[in-house]
Design a protein around this motif. Structure first.
Motif, PDB file in Angstrom:
ATOM      1  N   ALA A  93      28.998  43.824  44.545  1.00 27.72           N
ATOM      2  CA  ALA A  93      29.523  44.650  45.639  1.00 27.72           C
ATOM      3  C   ALA A  93      29.091  46.091  45.445  1.00 27.72           C
ATOM      4  O   ALA A  93      28.791  46.536  44.329  1.00 27.72           O
ATOM      5  CB  ALA A  93      31.040  44.566  45.697  1.00 27.72           C
ATOM      6  N   SER A  94      29.096  46.825  46.534  1.00 25.42           N
ATOM      7  CA  SER A  94      28.747  48.249  46.464  1.00 25.42           C
ATOM      8  C   SER A  94      29.823  49.041  45.734  1.00 25.42           C
ATOM      9  O   SER A  94      29.529  50.007  45.019  1.00 25.42           O
ATOM     10  CB  SER A  94      28.580  48.812  47.880  1.00 25.42           C
ATOM     11  OG  SER A  94      27.537  48.148  48.557  1.00 25.42           O
ATOM     12  N   PHE A  95      31.087  48.616  45.893  1.00 23.10           N
ATOM     13  CA  PHE A  95      32.203  49.344  45.278  1.00 23.10           C
ATOM     14  C   PHE A  95      33.216  48.349  44.724  1.00 23.10           C
ATOM     15  O   PHE A  95      33.333  47.218  45.200  1.00 23.10           O
ATOM     16  CB  PHE A  95      32.890  50.262  46.300  1.00 23.10           C
ATOM     17  CG  PHE A  95      31.997  51.339  46.834  1.00 23.10           C
ATOM     18  CD1 PHE A  95      31.781  52.506  46.116  1.00 23.10           C
ATOM     19  CD2 PHE A  95      31.346  51.176  48.049  1.00 23.10           C
ATOM     20  CE1 PHE A  95      30.941  53.495  46.602  1.00 23.10           C
ATOM     21  CE2 PHE A  95      30.498  52.155  48.544  1.00 23.10           C
ATOM     22  CZ  PHE A  95      30.290  53.325  47.815  1.00 23.10           C
ATOM     23  N   THR A  96      33.969  48.809  43.704  1.00 22.12           N
ATOM     24  CA  THR A  96      35.005  47.990  43.090  1.00 22.12           C
ATOM     25  C   THR A  96      36.291  48.797  42.970  1.00 22.12           C
ATOM     26  O   THR A  96      36.268  49.954  42.554  1.00 22.12           O
ATOM     27  CB  THR A  96      34.576  47.508  41.689  1.00 22.12           C
ATOM     28  OG1 THR A  96      33.379  46.733  41.808  1.00 22.12           O
ATOM     29  CG2 THR A  96      35.662  46.657  41.047  1.00 22.12           C
ATOM     30  N   ILE A  97      37.401  48.176  43.357  1.00 19.18           N
ATOM     31  CA  ILE A  97      38.730  48.783  43.208  1.00 19.18           C
ATOM     32  C   ILE A  97      39.567  47.889  42.321  1.00 19.18           C
ATOM     33  O   ILE A  97      39.663  46.677  42.544  1.00 19.18           O
ATOM     34  CB  ILE A  97      39.429  48.969  44.569  1.00 19.18           C
ATOM     35  CG1 ILE A  97      38.721  50.038  45.402  1.00 19.18           C
ATOM     36  CG2 ILE A  97      40.902  49.352  44.377  1.00 19.18           C
ATOM     37  CD1 ILE A  97      39.299  50.224  46.798  1.00 19.18           C
ATOM     38  N   SER A  98      40.190  48.474  41.309  1.00 19.09           N
ATOM     39  CA  SER A  98      41.129  47.762  40.455  1.00 19.09           C
ATOM     40  C   SER A  98      42.545  48.052  40.934  1.00 19.09           C
ATOM     41  O   SER A  98      42.993  49.201  40.937  1.00 19.09           O
ATOM     42  CB  SER A  98      40.978  48.183  38.991  1.00 19.09           C
ATOM     43  OG  SER A  98      42.043  47.654  38.220  1.00 19.09           O
ATOM     44  N   ALA A  99      43.222  46.990  41.361  1.00 17.77           N
ATOM     45  CA  ALA A  99      44.627  47.088  41.761  1.00 17.77           C
ATOM     46  C   ALA A  99      45.411  46.076  40.930  1.00 17.77           C
ATOM     47  O   ALA A  99      46.188  45.274  41.452  1.00 17.77           O
ATOM     48  CB  ALA A  99      44.771  46.802  43.250  1.00 17.77           C
ATOM     49  N   ALA A 100      45.196  46.123  39.632  1.00 14.54           N
ATOM     50  CA  ALA A 100      45.685  45.084  38.717  1.00 14.54           C
ATOM     51  C   ALA A 100      47.068  45.359  38.160  1.00 14.54           C
ATOM     52  O   ALA A 100      47.485  44.722  37.183  1.00 14.54           O
ATOM     53  CB  ALA A 100      44.690  44.899  37.567  1.00 14.54           C
TER      54      ALA A 100
END
Length: 549
Positions: free
Chosen positions: A224-231
């Motif tokens: 992916a172009s971007f990654t978000i961690s919402a862990a």
């Protein structure tokens, strides 16, 4: 093809391994779910991975209230009260079957947390900040009126009271419905897939994640172009893996709730009351039970094995005894419990209960965005803030412009009701069908509260089974529907996160255990070792919920 149908998992994994996404989200709790819906509704190509089941962490372990944030007035977090109050009204409108108005009684006691004047003014300010409708606005009560509302209260301690508005929900069900709504808009969302590491381009920027499918042990890459961690509580572990764990860090605190038969603690309505150490806890009647919570203690243990301890249960029982002197509770009276972690942001010198519930976004030089903190109530605004930040990066990188957040107007699956009155009307029609099947009328409120307008689909499946006990027929119909529509892969997915039976109707599981396991066995062609593993997992969680050390 419905990619939230558990039977289509191979197709979904093929997409995850071959497609290129604008955004990968790590974490399938309410925050990740909200981000997925916000992003996909703005036109982004979105994937989300969750290492266990959806909502299996914090998002199935809250007090199950969509708070207006009354307690934050005392900490002068005015903006937070205003935001969560506004958000509460929105979520109620998007899913009125799932987010229900709850009148809360706040007893006033001598030398308690809230005095008469502070309570009157505070509740008035709360009503204004939270945008409470006139019919639900605060009402101050005399001592006599308070005791009439709740005769079990300690007559010698009570000086008066106040009534104010909260909303009750099922946090796991809310998470599932947000995820389903995102899937309907094209998001690719999967459980039991863990992000084990990040993939970087030649400039050191995150361009994807390494994954393992815990159901098959298959490993693969997702790009992916971007990654978000919402862990949630695991955010710092991923920041450490990304070599960006510096500055502010998480401070997990543990919250415990206990569940008792309503006859053991027959409160007439929800109560928010003082306990001897200066904190306040809730007692909330819900169908056949009353649940009590929450504790708020620092946590330094295993993030993957958070348990209710005997001292937690005793703390809550002692709190009840303090203000409900005629209620005789023993640890043995507790049917079930849950313990979860709040992923709060560290603040030097502050105790667990003093830590702010504000959310925080962390940005790394490698491009990873992480978000933690916050409240269940504020999930939609948290998602909006981080996708707004991401949209600026998209504009800078690809000159791509995406529109503003539109989730305020996106009705969640099952929630197609005009208002609460329409929910009650629908519930009456479901009640007739439930009673005709020989089931307790309780199941009408249960079905509509869990599934909204989707309850009819479940009852139709139950009609086609109609060969066993009516309770078993209904459970198997729920299970089949949840496999086809809510990515159920195990008995625990079903008993805990999809139906809430582990918490609120644990005594039915003994009867339903074998039929449910047999249905899963046939659906997924499990071998004997998987059946044994499922039984062990279920037995362990039943023990964790109801036995304390």
């Amino acid at each position: 093809m419905n990619l939230f149908d558990a039977r289509n998992r191979k197709v979904l994994i093929n997409h995850l391994t071959s497609d290129k996404y604008d955004l990968i989200i790590i974490g399938g709790g309410i925050t990740g779910a909200g981000i997925a819906l916000d992003a996909v509704s703005r036109g982004l190509k979105v994937a989300l991975v969750e290492k266990s089941d959806f909502a299996s962490g914090t998002s199935s372990k809250s007090t199950k209230l969509i708070h207006g944030g009354l307690r934050y007035l005392k900490q002068f977090e005015i903006a937070l009260v205003r935001e969560v109050g506004h958000e509460r009204a929105i979520v109620h409108r998007l899913a009125p079957h799932l987010v229900k108005s709850e009148r809360m009684l706040l007893p006033l006691i001598k030398d308690g947390t809230y005095g008469k004047i502070m309570t009157s003014v505070g509740l008035m300010v709360y009503d204004v900040l939270a945008g409470v409708e006139k019919v639900d606005q605060r009402k101050m009560l005399t001592k006599e009126e308070t005791m009439e509302k709740e005769p079990l209260l300690h007559d010698e301690l009570i000086e008066g009271g106040g009534i104010y508005a909260e909303y009750r929900t099922d946090d796991a069900r809310l998470t599932i419905e947000v995820l389903k709504t995102a899937v309907q808009r094209g998001a690719h969302i999967i459980n039991y897939v863990e992000a084990t590491d990040f993939i970087y381009d030649e400039e050191g920027k995150v361009k994807g994640i390494d994954c393992i499918d815990h159901l098959t042990n298959q490993t693969f890459e997702c790009n992916a172009s971007f990654t978000i961690s919402a862990a949630g509580p695991w955010v710092d572990k991923l920041r450490a893996k990304n070599k960006s764990l510096f500055g502010k860090k998480l401070h997990p605190t543990k919250g415990v709730h206990i569940v008792l038969p309503h006859e053991k603690f027959p409160v007439k309505q929800s109560v928010y009351f003082d306990v001897p150490d200066g904190r306040m806890i809730f007692a909330i009647p819900r169908d056949r039970v009353t649940y009590i919570g929450t504790t708020d203690t620092d946590y330094f243990g295993d993030l993957d094995d958070v348990r209710t301890e005997k001292k937690d249960v005793q703390y809550l029982i002692d709190g009840v005894k303090h203000i409900f002197p005629d209620i005789e509770l023993k640890i043995e009276d507790v049917e079930s419990s849950w313990a979860g972690l709040r992923p709060l942001i560290e603040e030097e010198g502050k105790s667990a209960s003093q830590l702010s519930r504000k959310d925080e976004i962390f940005e790394s030089e490698s491009g990873l965005l992480s978000i933690a903190g916050g409240k269940l109530t504020g999930y939609r605004k948290m998602a909006e803030r981080i996708i707004d930040k991401l949209s600026k990066r998209l504009s800078e990188k690809d000159h791509r412009i995406i529109g503003p957040c539109i989730t305020e107007s996106l009705v969640l699956t099952g929630g197609v009701f005009k208002n609460a009155k329409e929910v009650r009307t629908y519930e009456s029609s479901i009640k007739e069908k439930v009673v005709a099947k020989g089931l307790d009328p309780y199941y009408a409120e249960y079905l509509v509260g869990n599934y909204g307008k989707q309850a009819d689909e479940i009852l139709t499946i139950a009609d086609s089974i109609a060969e066993k006990d009516a309770e078993v027929d209904l459970a198997l119909a729920e299970l089949q529907w949840a496999i086809e529509n809510e990515s159920v892969h195990s008995a625990l997915d079903f008993f805990e996160r999809r139906t809430g039976r582990l918490f609120f109707n644990i005594n039915t599981i003994g009867k339903l255990k074998e039929p449910v396991l047999n249905h899963l066995y046939k659906t997924f062609s499990w071998d004997e070792s998987r059946i044994m593993q499922e039984k062990q997992w279920l037995d362990k969680e039943l023990e964790v919920a109801s036995e304390f050390t």
